[in-house]
Design a protein around this motif. Structure first.
Motif, PDB file in Angstrom:
ATOM      1  N   ARG A  31       0.775  -1.321   0.026  1.00 32.43           N
ATOM      2  CA  ARG A  31       0.036  -0.108   0.033  1.00 32.43           C
ATOM      3  C   ARG A  31       0.866   1.225  -0.091  1.00 32.43           C
ATOM      4  N   ARG A  72       1.418  -0.742   9.452  1.00 30.64           N
ATOM      5  CA  ARG A  72       1.789  -1.515   8.332  1.00 30.64           C
ATOM      6  C   ARG A  72       2.292  -2.785   8.756  1.00 30.64           C
ATOM      7  N   GLY A  77       4.658  -1.122   3.281  1.00 30.35           N
ATOM      8  CA  GLY A  77       4.132  -0.157   2.584  1.00 30.35           C
ATOM      9  C   GLY A  77       4.832   0.815   2.154  1.00 30.35           C
TER      10      GLY A  77
END
Length: 185
Positions: A31, A72, A77
């Motif tokens: 992400r 995360r 991430g």
């Protein structure tokens, strides 16, 4: 599945943190978060008016970025955040100790031209000098790499990925201090 690091793409405004960060996140299959989205509205208004942020302005922003990075965990991430000073990076590492930094670096003229050419961003080119003045290069004890931004965003992302792979230690976890191809100023 191997744990993924949280990568903080750092540097002065105009280096391509958002663009390169998105490319890195896609390549790492993790992400992405844009650090600008963590600024409270008063910070954005202050910068848009041409006033540099001070440390007190940055604290809640850094805490929000750090909280995202901590959440995360081993999923990894990529987050973009200027993280110009060692103290700012230390604050991010306090929240996410395994974070690794990718410092996008280029000279003032190149970055200034890029900032002048972009549209729709709140950060005016007039604040670039204050960013360069605040910039503290990665220390030899900081996990991270320095990557030049004189190529295309895709080339820069490829250089960053290669440099990050070079940092991987036992078990695939990043280790070590700065590496990469260009001085921070």
């Amino acid at each position: 599945m191997e744990p993924q690091p949280v990568v903080v793409v750092m540097g002065v405004s105009g280096t391509g943190k958002t663009t390169v960060g998105r490319l890195l996140a896609a390549a790492l299959h993790v992400r992405y978060a844009d650090g600008d989205d963590f600024h409270p509205p008063r910070n954005v208004a202050k910068m848009a008016a041409g006033t540099p942020l001070d440390d007190a302005d940055r604290r809640p922003w850094l805490d929000a970025v750090g909280a995202w990075a901590r959440e995360r965990g081993d999923r990894g991430g990529v987050v973009s955040a200027s993280a110009l000073k060692r103290a700012y990076r230390d604050r991010l590492r306090a929240a996410a100790p395994d974070a690794v930094f990718v410092h996008l670096a280029g000279d003032r003229d190149l970055i200034g031209r890029r900032m002048a050419a972009r549209t729709g961003h709140f950060m005016p080119v007039e604040l670039l000098d204050s960013q360069f003045a605040a910039l503290e290069p990665l220390g030899s004890d900081e996990r991270g790499v320095v990557v030049p931004v004189d190529g295309t965003p895709e080339e820069t992302a490829r250089l960053a990925l290669d440099a990050l792979r070079g940092l991987r230690g036992p078990g695939g976890r990043p280790h070590g201090g700065p590496a990469g191809g260009c001085p921070p100023r």
